[in-house]
Write a protein that holds these residues in place. Structure first.
Motif, PDB file in Angstrom:
ATOM      1  N   HIS A  18     -70.117 -42.241 -84.757  1.00  2.00           N
ATOM      2  CA  HIS A  18     -69.243 -43.370 -85.042  1.00  2.00           C
ATOM      3  C   HIS A  18     -69.393 -44.421 -83.956  1.00  2.00           C
ATOM      4  O   HIS A  18     -69.078 -44.161 -82.784  1.00  2.00           O
ATOM      5  CB  HIS A  18     -67.776 -42.916 -85.119  1.00  2.00           C
ATOM      6  CG  HIS A  18     -66.822 -43.997 -85.522  1.00  2.00           C
ATOM      7  ND1 HIS A  18     -66.706 -44.438 -86.813  1.00  2.00           N
ATOM      8  CD2 HIS A  18     -65.955 -44.740 -84.786  1.00  2.00           C
ATOM      9  CE1 HIS A  18     -65.786 -45.394 -86.878  1.00  2.00           C
ATOM     10  NE2 HIS A  18     -65.324 -45.601 -85.654  1.00  2.00           N
ATOM     11  N   HIS A  19     -69.920 -45.597 -84.334  1.00  2.00           N
ATOM     12  CA  HIS A  19     -70.016 -46.741 -83.429  1.00  2.00           C
ATOM     13  C   HIS A  19     -70.644 -46.363 -82.088  1.00  2.00           C
ATOM     14  O   HIS A  19     -70.140 -46.729 -81.019  1.00  2.00           O
ATOM     15  CB  HIS A  19     -68.637 -47.370 -83.207  1.00  2.00           C
ATOM     16  CG  HIS A  19     -68.078 -48.016 -84.443  1.00  2.00           C
ATOM     17  ND1 HIS A  19     -66.765 -48.448 -84.535  1.00  2.00           N
ATOM     18  CD2 HIS A  19     -68.640 -48.296 -85.646  1.00  2.00           C
ATOM     19  CE1 HIS A  19     -66.554 -48.959 -85.727  1.00  2.00           C
ATOM     20  NE2 HIS A  19     -67.674 -48.887 -86.420  1.00  2.00           N
ATOM     21  N   GLY A  20     -71.742 -45.633 -82.142  1.00  3.75           N
ATOM     22  CA  GLY A  20     -72.472 -45.294 -80.929  1.00  3.75           C
ATOM     23  C   GLY A  20     -71.942 -44.116 -80.157  1.00  3.75           C
ATOM     24  O   GLY A  20     -72.428 -43.811 -79.067  1.00  3.75           O
ATOM     25  N   ARG A  21     -70.923 -43.427 -80.695  1.00  2.00           N
ATOM     26  CA  ARG A  21     -70.412 -42.193 -80.110  1.00  2.00           C
ATOM     27  C   ARG A  21     -70.883 -41.008 -80.969  1.00  2.00           C
ATOM     28  O   ARG A  21     -71.105 -41.161 -82.165  1.00  2.00           O
ATOM     29  CB  ARG A  21     -68.884 -42.206 -80.031  1.00  2.00           C
ATOM     30  CG  ARG A  21     -68.295 -43.365 -79.237  1.00  2.00           C
ATOM     31  CD  ARG A  21     -66.774 -43.330 -79.315  1.00  2.00           C
ATOM     32  NE  ARG A  21     -66.152 -44.502 -78.731  1.00  2.00           N
ATOM     33  CZ  ARG A  21     -65.769 -44.602 -77.468  1.00  2.00           C
ATOM     34  NH1 ARG A  21     -65.939 -43.574 -76.653  1.00  2.00           N
ATOM     35  NH2 ARG A  21     -65.210 -45.703 -77.018  1.00  2.00           N
ATOM     36  N   TYR A  22     -70.953 -39.831 -80.355  1.00  2.00           N
ATOM     37  CA  TYR A  22     -71.466 -38.657 -81.051  1.00  2.00           C
ATOM     38  C   TYR A  22     -70.618 -37.434 -80.708  1.00  2.00           C
ATOM     39  O   TYR A  22     -70.092 -37.314 -79.602  1.00  2.00           O
ATOM     40  CB  TYR A  22     -72.923 -38.376 -80.646  1.00  2.00           C
ATOM     41  CG  TYR A  22     -73.833 -39.570 -80.750  1.00  2.00           C
ATOM     42  CD1 TYR A  22     -74.600 -39.791 -81.883  1.00  2.00           C
ATOM     43  CD2 TYR A  22     -73.926 -40.496 -79.700  1.00  2.00           C
ATOM     44  CE1 TYR A  22     -75.435 -40.898 -81.983  1.00  2.00           C
ATOM     45  CE2 TYR A  22     -74.739 -41.604 -79.788  1.00  2.00           C
ATOM     46  CZ  TYR A  22     -75.498 -41.797 -80.933  1.00  2.00           C
ATOM     47  OH  TYR A  22     -76.318 -42.897 -81.021  1.00  2.00           O
ATOM     48  N   VAL A  53     -67.649 -27.268 -78.947  1.00  2.00           N
ATOM     49  CA  VAL A  53     -67.593 -28.645 -79.423  1.00  2.00           C
ATOM     50  C   VAL A  53     -67.941 -29.566 -78.269  1.00  2.00           C
ATOM     51  O   VAL A  53     -67.334 -29.481 -77.187  1.00  2.00           O
ATOM     52  CB  VAL A  53     -66.203 -28.996 -80.004  1.00  2.00           C
ATOM     53  CG1 VAL A  53     -66.116 -30.494 -80.317  1.00  2.00           C
ATOM     54  CG2 VAL A  53     -65.925 -28.181 -81.257  1.00  2.00           C
ATOM     55  N   TRP A  54     -68.917 -30.449 -78.510  1.00  2.00           N
ATOM     56  CA  TRP A  54     -69.403 -31.368 -77.484  1.00  2.00           C
ATOM     57  C   TRP A  54     -69.181 -32.813 -77.922  1.00  2.00           C
ATOM     58  O   TRP A  54     -69.233 -33.127 -79.106  1.00  2.00           O
ATOM     59  CB  TRP A  54     -70.899 -31.165 -77.252  1.00  2.00           C
ATOM     60  CG  TRP A  54     -71.292 -29.820 -76.743  1.00  2.00           C
ATOM     61  CD1 TRP A  54     -71.599 -28.712 -77.485  1.00  2.00           C
ATOM     62  CD2 TRP A  54     -71.446 -29.432 -75.383  1.00  2.00           C
ATOM     63  NE1 TRP A  54     -71.933 -27.659 -76.676  1.00  2.00           N
ATOM     64  CE2 TRP A  54     -71.848 -28.062 -75.370  1.00  2.00           C
ATOM     65  CE3 TRP A  54     -71.292 -30.091 -74.162  1.00  2.00           C
ATOM     66  CZ2 TRP A  54     -72.097 -27.371 -74.192  1.00  2.00           C
ATOM     67  CZ3 TRP A  54     -71.539 -29.398 -72.990  1.00  2.00           C
ATOM     68  CH2 TRP A  54     -71.936 -28.051 -73.017  1.00  2.00           C
ATOM     69  N   TYR A  55     -68.970 -33.696 -76.928  1.00  2.00           N
ATOM     70  CA  TYR A  55     -68.799 -35.125 -77.169  1.00  2.00           C
ATOM     71  C   TYR A  55     -69.770 -35.901 -76.290  1.00  2.00           C
ATOM     72  O   TYR A  55     -69.933 -35.598 -75.113  1.00  2.00           O
ATOM     73  CB  TYR A  55     -67.359 -35.547 -76.856  1.00  2.00           C
ATOM     74  CG  TYR A  55     -67.164 -37.038 -76.764  1.00  2.00           C
ATOM     75  CD1 TYR A  55     -67.298 -37.849 -77.890  1.00  2.00           C
ATOM     76  CD2 TYR A  55     -66.846 -37.641 -75.541  1.00  2.00           C
ATOM     77  CE1 TYR A  55     -67.140 -39.225 -77.795  1.00  2.00           C
ATOM     78  CE2 TYR A  55     -66.667 -39.011 -75.443  1.00  2.00           C
ATOM     79  CZ  TYR A  55     -66.828 -39.797 -76.570  1.00  2.00           C
ATOM     80  OH  TYR A  55     -66.661 -41.156 -76.477  1.00  2.00           O
ATOM     81  N   ILE A  56     -70.422 -36.928 -76.881  1.00  2.00           N
ATOM     82  CA  ILE A  56     -71.341 -37.800 -76.149  1.00  2.00           C
ATOM     83  C   ILE A  56     -70.834 -39.229 -76.307  1.00  2.00           C
ATOM     84  O   ILE A  56     -70.743 -39.744 -77.430  1.00  2.00           O
ATOM     85  CB  ILE A  56     -72.786 -37.675 -76.677  1.00  2.00           C
ATOM     86  CG1 ILE A  56     -73.256 -36.219 -76.603  1.00  2.00           C
ATOM     87  CG2 ILE A  56     -73.721 -38.577 -75.891  1.00  2.00           C
ATOM     88  CD1 ILE A  56     -74.629 -35.986 -77.210  1.00  2.00           C
ATOM     89  N   ALA A  57     -70.507 -39.882 -75.200  1.00  2.00           N
ATOM     90  CA  ALA A  57     -69.891 -41.210 -75.250  1.00  2.00           C
ATOM     91  C   ALA A  57     -70.866 -42.303 -75.666  1.00  2.00           C
ATOM     92  O   ALA A  57     -70.461 -43.314 -76.244  1.00  2.00           O
ATOM     93  CB  ALA A  57     -69.276 -41.555 -73.894  1.00  2.00           C
ATOM     94  N   ALA A  58     -72.157 -42.118 -75.392  1.00  2.00           N
ATOM     95  CA  ALA A  58     -73.164 -43.104 -75.766  1.00  2.00           C
ATOM     96  C   ALA A  58     -74.538 -42.443 -75.689  1.00  2.00           C
ATOM     97  O   ALA A  58     -74.716 -41.423 -75.012  1.00  2.00           O
ATOM     98  CB  ALA A  58     -73.107 -44.330 -74.850  1.00  2.00           C
ATOM     99  N   ALA A  59     -75.498 -43.031 -76.366  1.00  2.00           N
ATOM    100  CA  ALA A  59     -76.851 -42.489 -76.359  1.00  2.00           C
ATOM    101  C   ALA A  59     -77.376 -42.412 -74.933  1.00  2.00           C
ATOM    102  O   ALA A  59     -77.198 -43.344 -74.138  1.00  2.00           O
ATOM    103  CB  ALA A  59     -77.766 -43.362 -77.216  1.00  2.00           C
ATOM    104  N   GLY A  60     -77.995 -41.288 -74.598  1.00  2.00           N
ATOM    105  CA  GLY A  60     -78.567 -41.105 -73.275  1.00  2.00           C
ATOM    106  C   GLY A  60     -77.631 -40.481 -72.265  1.00  2.00           C
ATOM    107  O   GLY A  60     -78.066 -40.097 -71.184  1.00  2.00           O
ATOM    108  N   GLN A  61     -76.329 -40.385 -72.582  1.00  2.00           N
ATOM    109  CA  GLN A  61     -75.387 -39.770 -71.654  1.00  2.00           C
ATOM    110  C   GLN A  61     -75.327 -38.263 -71.866  1.00  2.00           C
ATOM    111  O   GLN A  61     -75.641 -37.751 -72.949  1.00  2.00           O
ATOM    112  CB  GLN A  61     -73.997 -40.384 -71.827  1.00  2.00           C
ATOM    113  CG  GLN A  61     -73.907 -41.838 -71.432  1.00  2.00           C
ATOM    114  CD  GLN A  61     -72.479 -42.325 -71.298  1.00  2.00           C
ATOM    115  OE1 GLN A  61     -71.534 -41.541 -71.282  1.00  2.00           O
ATOM    116  NE2 GLN A  61     -72.319 -43.639 -71.195  1.00  2.00           N
TER     117      GLN A  61
END
Length: 280
Positions: free
Chosen positions: A4-8, A25-33
């Protein structure tokens, strides 16, 4: 996986022990992080982790919401959990004895609206338990969640909220099977059935800006439902005996993606742009 809007966000399955399944469960704030771990069954007894259902993810601009199954002081517990991006905090929105209430299929939007489904057990005799399947609507804010049941008959599951509509699947005792699609209007508080011209049921449905797409029993006739005109749009059709067909369609915004299969060729990943919402 949720995007969603660059978050994963995604669920990872891992070996909890010999023959046992665990989950994270994992969260990625932006691509490459680097991914951030927000929940895990690693601390639960193996038997609890092994029986945990799939984790369903709802990702918005402000938070990640998911259903979780953990060991509590008195036994397994189901919960709806939220990870808030601004504060980096995780909290339980709802929690219940897993033997009484199960939380499934959270779906949320950027306005803070949350819908989810439950499996609710009634009765005291294990031989005579009955189960109801409900859909709830709530507004996620700083205070306690105040959910409202919006289905009428206890056969509703897998809701999605879009615009004025909450769409869910009507089922008979199994949340992962074919069913009829229902559309609830938030403005009029009325419910209507979504009918496909050539199909008797649907499964694995998604909702875009204007259209509903679903995996349909007769995969030789692929149509999508127009929420604006309450009509169907035929995308592809083959002869009833054809080896060709369409499965696993997904609509996001105005983009429709689907798999075309043919026993004589490789699977084909196809896409098309659907008509946008009319402003008239």
């Amino acid at each position: 996986i949720a995007v969603h809007h660059g978050r994963y966000a995604f669920e990872e399955a891992f070996d909890h022990g010999p023959g046992d399944r665990g989950w994270r469960v994992w969260y990625i704030a932006a691509a490459g992080q680097k991914p951030l771990l927000v929940d895990s069954s690693a601390g639960d007894p193996q038997v609890v982790a092994e029986n945990a259902p799939a984790t369903w993810l709802a990702l918005t601009d402000d938070r990640l919401i998911w259903n979780a199954y953990h060991q509590g002081p008195s036994g397994p517990r189901f919960s709806l959990r939220s990870f808030e991006f601004k504060t980096g905090t995780t909290r339980n929105l709802l929690e219940a004895d897993a033997g009484q209430t199960q939380y499934w299929f959270p779906n949320a939007d950027d306005a803070g609206r949350l819908v989810y489904s439950t499996i609710e057990r009634s009765g005291t005799d294990p031989a005579a338990y009955t189960y109801a399947y409900h859909v709830y609507l709530a507004q996620v804010a700083a205070g306690p969640l105040r959910p409202e049941q919006i289905d009428k008959d206890g056969r509703a599951t897998e809701p999605i909220v879009r615009g004025d509509s909450v769409i869910w699947k009507e089922i008979d005792g199994n949340v992962t099977t074919w069913g009829n699609l229902e559309r609830f209007s938030l403005a009029t508080r009325t419910t209507d059935q979504i009918l496909f011209d050539h199909q008797y049921a649907a499964d694995y449905f998604t909702v875009g800006n204007r259209f509903v797409a679903a995996w349909l029993p007769d995969d030789t006739i692929f149509e999508v439902y127009d929420l604006q005109t309450d009509t169907n749009l035929l995308i592809e059709q083959y002869a009833p005996t054809s080896p060709k067909g369409v499965v696993r369609p997904v609509v996001g915004g105005d983009l429709l993606v689907f798999i075309r299969h043919d026993e004589f060729t490789h699977l084909q990943l196809c896409w098309t742009r659907l008509p946008p919402l009319s402003q008239n």
